[in-house]
Scaffold this active site. Structure first.
Site, PDB file in Angstrom:
ATOM      1  CB  THR A   1      -7.280   5.899   4.785  1.00 40.17           C
ATOM      2  OG1 THR A   1      -7.346   4.844   5.733  1.00 40.17           O
ATOM      3  CG2 THR A   1      -5.823   6.198   4.470  1.00 40.17           C
TER       4      THR A   1
ATOM      5  CG  HIS B   1      -4.354  29.432 -27.421  1.00 43.32           C
ATOM      6  ND1 HIS B   1      -3.167  28.737 -27.256  1.00 43.32           N
ATOM      7  CD2 HIS B   1      -4.028  30.736 -27.609  1.00 43.32           C
ATOM      8  CE1 HIS B   1      -2.165  29.598 -27.363  1.00 43.32           C
ATOM      9  NE2 HIS B   1      -2.654  30.807 -27.575  1.00 43.32           N
TER      10      HIS B   1
ATOM     11  CB  ILE C   1       2.945   6.877   0.622  1.00 43.53           C
ATOM     12  CG1 ILE C   1       1.450   6.572   0.484  1.00 43.53           C
ATOM     13  CG2 ILE C   1       3.246   7.469   2.010  1.00 43.53           C
ATOM     14  CD1 ILE C   1       0.853   5.726   1.593  1.00 43.53           C
TER      15      ILE C   1
HETATM   16  P1  NAD Z   1       3.315   1.592  -3.107  1.00 43.01           P
HETATM   17  O1  NAD Z   1       3.003   0.175  -3.337  1.00 43.01           O
HETATM   18  O2  NAD Z   1       2.873   2.613  -4.096  1.00 43.01           O
HETATM   19  O3  NAD Z   1       4.889   1.776  -2.950  1.00 43.01           O
HETATM   20  C1  NAD Z   1       5.657   1.039  -2.033  1.00 43.01           C
HETATM   21  C2  NAD Z   1       7.083   1.085  -2.522  1.00 43.01           C
HETATM   22  O4  NAD Z   1       7.918   0.498  -1.538  1.00 43.01           O
HETATM   23  C3  NAD Z   1       7.293   0.298  -3.805  1.00 43.01           C
HETATM   24  O5  NAD Z   1       7.960   1.130  -4.705  1.00 43.01           O
HETATM   25  C4  NAD Z   1       8.162  -0.879  -3.368  1.00 43.01           C
HETATM   26  O6  NAD Z   1       9.035  -1.314  -4.377  1.00 43.01           O
HETATM   27  C5  NAD Z   1       8.905  -0.280  -2.180  1.00 43.01           C
HETATM   28  N1  NAD Z   1       9.382  -1.265  -1.205  1.00 43.01           N
HETATM   29  C6  NAD Z   1       8.719  -2.340  -0.712  1.00 43.01           C
HETATM   30  N2  NAD Z   1       9.495  -2.986   0.191  1.00 43.01           N
HETATM   31  C7  NAD Z   1      10.655  -2.293   0.277  1.00 43.01           C
HETATM   32  C8  NAD Z   1      11.866  -2.467   1.022  1.00 43.01           C
HETATM   33  N3  NAD Z   1      12.015  -3.483   1.861  1.00 43.01           N
HETATM   34  N4  NAD Z   1      12.869  -1.555   0.852  1.00 43.01           N
HETATM   35  C9  NAD Z   1      12.707  -0.519  -0.012  1.00 43.01           C
HETATM   36  N5  NAD Z   1      11.600  -0.319  -0.748  1.00 43.01           N
HETATM   37  C10 NAD Z   1      10.584  -1.195  -0.603  1.00 43.01           C
HETATM   38  O7  NAD Z   1       2.747   1.924  -1.654  1.00 43.01           O
HETATM   39  P2  NAD Z   1       2.638   3.302  -0.884  1.00 43.01           P
HETATM   40  O8  NAD Z   1       3.429   4.364  -1.550  1.00 43.01           O
HETATM   41  O9  NAD Z   1       2.937   2.966   0.540  1.00 43.01           O
HETATM   42  O10 NAD Z   1       1.095   3.637  -1.052  1.00 43.01           O
HETATM   43  C11 NAD Z   1       0.124   2.752  -0.475  1.00 43.01           C
HETATM   44  C12 NAD Z   1      -1.195   2.845  -1.207  1.00 43.01           C
HETATM   45  O11 NAD Z   1      -1.780   4.129  -1.103  1.00 43.01           O
HETATM   46  C13 NAD Z   1      -1.042   2.522  -2.663  1.00 43.01           C
HETATM   47  O12 NAD Z   1      -2.086   1.646  -3.033  1.00 43.01           O
HETATM   48  C14 NAD Z   1      -1.201   3.849  -3.334  1.00 43.01           C
HETATM   49  O13 NAD Z   1      -1.762   3.739  -4.624  1.00 43.01           O
HETATM   50  C15 NAD Z   1      -2.108   4.609  -2.387  1.00 43.01           C
HETATM   51  N6  NAD Z   1      -1.808   6.023  -2.462  1.00 43.01           N
HETATM   52  C16 NAD Z   1      -2.205   6.741  -3.542  1.00 43.01           C
HETATM   53  C17 NAD Z   1      -1.867   8.066  -3.647  1.00 43.01           C
HETATM   54  C18 NAD Z   1      -2.293   8.860  -4.844  1.00 43.01           C
HETATM   55  O14 NAD Z   1      -3.072   8.357  -5.623  1.00 43.01           O
HETATM   56  N7  NAD Z   1      -1.777  10.075  -5.039  1.00 43.01           N
HETATM   57  C19 NAD Z   1      -1.102   8.677  -2.685  1.00 43.01           C
HETATM   58  C20 NAD Z   1      -0.693   7.927  -1.621  1.00 43.01           C
HETATM   59  C21 NAD Z   1      -1.048   6.601  -1.528  1.00 43.01           C
END
Ligand code: NAD
Length: 461
Positions: free
Chosen positions: A42, A439, A182
């Site tokens: 992924t 700096h 994401i």
């Molecule tokens: P996440 O858990 O970070 O966020 C999911 C969001 O969806 C949460 O804020 C939640 O409250 C919301 N949500 C859930 N159900 C919902 C609903 N029915 N209606 C509206 N909002 C709802 O998950 P993600 O953003 O999908 O990321 C998945 C994984 O991938 C995570 O573990 C993340 O750490 C990882 N990831 C990391 C990075 C990075 O480090 N830059 C980037 C992308 C993904």
């Protein structure tokens, strides 16, 4: 058993699996890696790398838009979306080829196919019927996008993150369900490409789990960039016709809807081991994840698991650390996985990076002191024209130990490593404040945030 006689099979060629394969090979084991898709998993193919490549293109467009600030007049620009996607694909394939070369150079045998357990020492490849036996097995099969059980979720315009990465044209408008990492990164990319973007987030703030002060500051910036953010919104269903999706959501009792050409689902990821048949050999699972101990061992002797498949902190660098811990133990070198100092990064504009406890977490068990330094007081940030955000250092009042560092600002994701190192060495804020920083750099903001707890910052009244 001598290490060069140990045969280890690794299921999954992502960032949990392939670095573990290289480590095991370096330690002298005979290594087989089984992957049914592209090497790199992924992270390389559908996550960290392609999304950051796309965000870089959006960043270039932003630089051109703001060029006049730097005295450079530009005659506008045009987005060639297929070229943006091609560049992303080129970056991905270069890195994937690199992974293949590294594995081959270490004489790791790569099997393309889907593994399923036959017994605790044997897996079978579904596509060919080949059976592979090993002394030790590491499961690093990763995760898949989560779904929510609502009407219209399987509609033709609803995309998960993989589908966003294979779009062939830019939608005019999108609704992003889920304002987590994401969701926010895709929202900023698409906004930067000219798409009209609305985020629907269930919780009161974007990126729940982030230090609240940083999350609130980020949300203001995201809103100011033109992304519409609707929080406390429970999505109820998607209806309408192709290209005109009506996304219904409730805030309390109030039902509203927004309309968009496409819908992006970003409500989290789930461990994925559905094809492995783990129950056949009695591997314990809990809440949809494989259970391991601190040595990454499952309950079945000789079988280990690492990365997103064990749930918990689903980050690429954590998966890699877990995979390496697993193979060390598998090959007789005692190793214990620690989650005390785990950085996390979000590639928004400006970037966010944090390590350690949030203010909310720290206040539960510590008498805390907090040092802040805004980037508007930092010379290099002004040179970059990126003065939004701050560094926030949270420390224990009694001993001065650094408990958490949160950065919202330019190059935050690169700078957080300084805090990672400091916290790993159990550094105090005084030590951080007295370390001479170069700096002009944006890293001086970290030193100045620490200084506010150690005699006062220089560039702040
Ligand atoms: P996440 O858990 O970070 O966020 C999911 C969001 O969806 C949460 O804020 C939640 O409250 C919301 N949500 C859930 N159900 C919902 C609903 N029915 N209606 C509206 N909002 C709802 O998950 P993600 O953003 O999908 O990321 C998945 C994984 O991938 C995570 O573990 C993340 O750490 C990882 N990831 C990391 C990075 C990075 O480090 N830059 C980037 C992308 C993904």
């Amino acid at each position: 058993m001598p290490l060069d006689k140990v045969k280890i099979t690794i299921i999954g060629g992502g960032v949990g699996g392939y670095p573990a394969a290289i480590r095991a090979a370096r330690m002298g084991a005979e290594v087989i890696i089984i992957e049914n898709d592209a090497l790199g998993g992924t992270c390389l193919n559908w996550g960290c790398i392609p999304t950051k490549a796309l965000l870089q293109s959006a960043g270039v467009a932003a630089t051109i838009r703001n060029a006049e600030v730097f005295g450079i007049r530009s005659k506008g620009y045009e987005i060639d979306f297929s070229a943006v996607m091609k560049r992303k694909n080129d970056v991905v394939s270069q890195l994937c080829n690199g992974v293949k070369s590294l594995l081959t150079a270490k004489k790791v045998k790569i099997i393309k196919g889907t593994a399923a357990f036959v017994d605790a020492k044997t897996v079978q490849i579904a596509e060919t019927g080949e059976k592979v036996t090993a002394d030790r097995i590491l499961i690093a099969s990763g995760s898949k996008s989560g779904k929510i059980p609502i009407e219209g979720i399987d509609g033709p315009d609803v995309m998960d993150s993989n589908q966003v990465l294979t779009m062939t044209s830019l939608p005019k408008s999108v609704v992003v369900i889920g304002g987590g990492v994401i969701g926010v990164e895709f929202a900023q990319f698409l906004k930067g490409m000219g798409t009209d973007v609305t985020i629907l987030e269930l919780m009161p703030n974007l990126i729940p789990g982030l230090d609240r002060e940083i999350a609130v500051a980020l949300e203001k910036i995201v809103v100011a960039s033109g992304v519409k953010v609707i929080t406390n919104a429970m999505v109820k269903g998607i209806s309408g016709k192709k290209g005109q999706n009506r996304v219904r959501y409730a805030i309390g009792e109030q039902i509203s809807e927004c309309v968009a050409e496409k819908v992006i689902l970003a409500v989290g990821r789930k461990p994925d081991f559905s094809s492995l048949n783990v129950t056949k050999i009695g591997i314990a699972c809990e809440k949809g994840a494989i259970v391991v101990n601190e040595r990454m061992e499952t309950n079945v002797p000789g079988i280990y698991a690492a990365g997103d498949v064990i749930g918990g902190v689903m980050l690429a660098h954590v998966a890699t650390a877990e995979g390496e811990c697993a193979v060390k133990n598998a090959l007789g070198q005692a190793s214990v996985m620690s989650y005390r100092v785990v950085p996390s990064c979000i590639y928004t504009t400006p970037e966010v990076a944090s390590v350690g406890l949030t203010e909310e977490e720290a206040r539960k068990n510590h008498d805390v002191q907090i040092g802040r330094f805004p980037f508007r007081g930092n010379g290099k940030a002004l040179i970059l024209n990126e003065t939004e955000g701050m560094v926030k250092v949270i420390s224990d009042k009694k001993y001065g130990e650094i408990l958490g560092v949160h950065i919202l600002g330019p190059h935050a994701t690169d700078m957080i490593s300084e805090a990672v190192l400091g916290m790993t060495m159990e550094m105090t804020v005084e030590e951080l404040a007295h370390a001479i920083h170069p700096h002009p750099t944006v890293s001086e903001a970290i030193m100045e945030a620490a200084m506010t707890l150690a005699g006062g910052a220089i560039h702040m009244p």
